[in-house]
Design a protein around this motif. Structure first.
Motif, short mmCIF file in Angstrom:
data_model
loop_
_atom_site.label_atom_id
_atom_site.label_comp_id
_atom_site.label_asym_id
_atom_site.label_seq_id
_atom_site.Cartn_x
_atom_site.Cartn_y
_atom_site.Cartn_z
N GLN A 115 -1.87 -0.97 -3.83
CA GLN A 115 -2.88 -0.02 -3.49
C GLN A 115 -2.58 1.36 -3.28
O GLN A 115 -1.52 1.81 -2.43
CB GLN A 115 -3.55 -0.87 -2.47
CG GLN A 115 -4.69 0.05 -2.03
CD GLN A 115 -5.85 -0.71 -1.16
OE1 GLN A 115 -6.88 -0.77 -1.46
NE2 GLN A 115 -5.14 -1.26 0.14
N GLU A 151 -5.91 10.54 -9.07
CA GLU A 151 -5.20 9.43 -9.68
C GLU A 151 -5.22 8.34 -8.64
O GLU A 151 -4.57 7.00 -9.09
CB GLU A 151 -3.74 9.94 -9.67
CG GLU A 151 -3.50 10.95 -10.80
CD GLU A 151 -2.04 11.36 -10.93
OE1 GLU A 151 -1.15 10.60 -10.61
OE2 GLU A 151 -1.80 12.42 -11.33
N THR A 204 0.99 -1.19 0.20
CA THR A 204 -0.18 -0.05 -0.02
C THR A 204 0.95 1.14 -0.02
O THR A 204 1.80 1.38 0.64
CB THR A 204 -0.93 0.13 1.25
OG1 THR A 204 -1.74 -1.17 1.25
CG2 THR A 204 -1.84 1.19 1.35
N ARG A 256 3.41 3.05 -8.81
CA ARG A 256 2.31 2.66 -9.57
C ARG A 256 2.82 2.01 -11.09
O ARG A 256 2.05 1.00 -11.48
CB ARG A 256 1.21 3.85 -10.06
CG ARG A 256 -0.11 3.08 -10.27
CD ARG A 256 -1.12 4.17 -10.85
NE ARG A 256 -0.29 5.60 -11.36
CZ ARG A 256 -0.92 6.70 -11.55
NH1 ARG A 256 -1.89 6.98 -10.89
NH2 ARG A 256 -0.19 7.60 -12.31
N ASP A 268 -6.42 5.31 -6.05
CA ASP A 268 -7.55 4.07 -5.97
C ASP A 268 -8.53 4.43 -4.88
O ASP A 268 -9.75 4.40 -5.01
CB ASP A 268 -7.05 2.76 -5.37
CG ASP A 268 -5.97 2.14 -6.52
OD1 ASP A 268 -6.38 2.67 -7.73
OD2 ASP A 268 -4.97 1.78 -6.15
N HIS A 269 -7.99 5.05 -3.86
CA HIS A 269 -9.21 5.54 -2.78
C HIS A 269 -8.67 6.63 -2.14
O HIS A 269 -7.23 7.15 -2.04
CB HIS A 269 -9.16 4.60 -1.60
CG HIS A 269 -9.53 2.99 -2.11
ND1 HIS A 269 -10.68 2.85 -2.11
CD2 HIS A 269 -8.62 2.14 -2.43
CE1 HIS A 269 -10.77 1.59 -2.54
NE2 HIS A 269 -9.52 0.90 -2.64
#
Ligand code: 5GP
Length: 181
Positions: A113, A156, A2, A106, A158-159
């Motif tokens: 994540q 950009e 993460t 990324r 995910d969360h």
């Protein structure tokens, strides 16, 4: 793995410290930096404090998973081997890094994540930075410039986790990491 990213003074350090308390099994990577230690910061615990030459040597040797010049000033990077060992051993790994570094991860490890920690408002960020009192006016101005770029890139990720209270934000992060239900 993460990646946690977010603007200056949003409270990343506090949320990560709480996560560490609640979930000691998480490996939180210790970055290398060319920045000078702040009062109370310990080498090897908060950061590995290295010279510019040492940092460049680590980069040349391929020892950095990602690295970036942050706030247009100092270099920060994630030492590769500790992270790879922990991932291989099956531990959850958390990187608290800047936007540039997050984009590198990324690209290179797309299965990671990506989480963005955001302030309840921009005003809130300004207040927190001033209250923290660890930076002079010039440094605060520089950091707010970076913060604007980072806030604009929140989409950009995910969360997005809003840091309204440390406890709630930490629980949401833990859930996203699969540590809590
Ligand atoms: P500070 O100087 O306040 O400790 O950290 C400044 C910024 O550097 C933080 O917002 C943090 O996200 C970023 N940072 C810390 N470690 C790393 C790292 O290993 N890589 C990258 N790319 N950024 C980092």
């Amino acid at each position: 793995m993460t990646v946690l990213c977010g603007p200056t003074a949003v409270g990343k350090g506090t949320v990560v410290a709480r996560l560490r308390e609640l979930y000691p099994q998480v490996f939180i990577s210790v970055s290398a930096t060319t920045r000078a230690p702040r009062a109370g910061e310990k080498d090897g615990q908060h950061y590995f404090f290295v010279s510019d030459t040492q940092f460049d040597a680590m980069v040349s040797a391929g020892d950095m998973l990602e690295w970036a010049v942050v706030h247009g000033k100092n270099k920060y990077g994630t030492p590769r081997s500790a992270v790879e060992k922990k991932l291989q051993a099956g531990f959850p790994v958390l990187l608290e890094i800047d936007l540039d570094g997050a984009r590198q991860v990324r690209r290179n490890m797309p299965e990671s994540q990506m989480i963005f920690l955001a302030p309840p408002s921009e005003m809130d960020l300004l207040t927190r930075l001033e209250k923290r009192g660890t930076e002079n006016l010039e440094e605060r101005t520089r950091r707010l410039e970076t913060a604007k770029t980072e806030l604009a890139a929140a989409g950009e990720f995910d969360h997005i986790v809003i840091n309204d209270t440390v406890e709630r934000a930490t629980q949401e992060l833990a859930r996203l990491m699969g540590l809590a239900t």
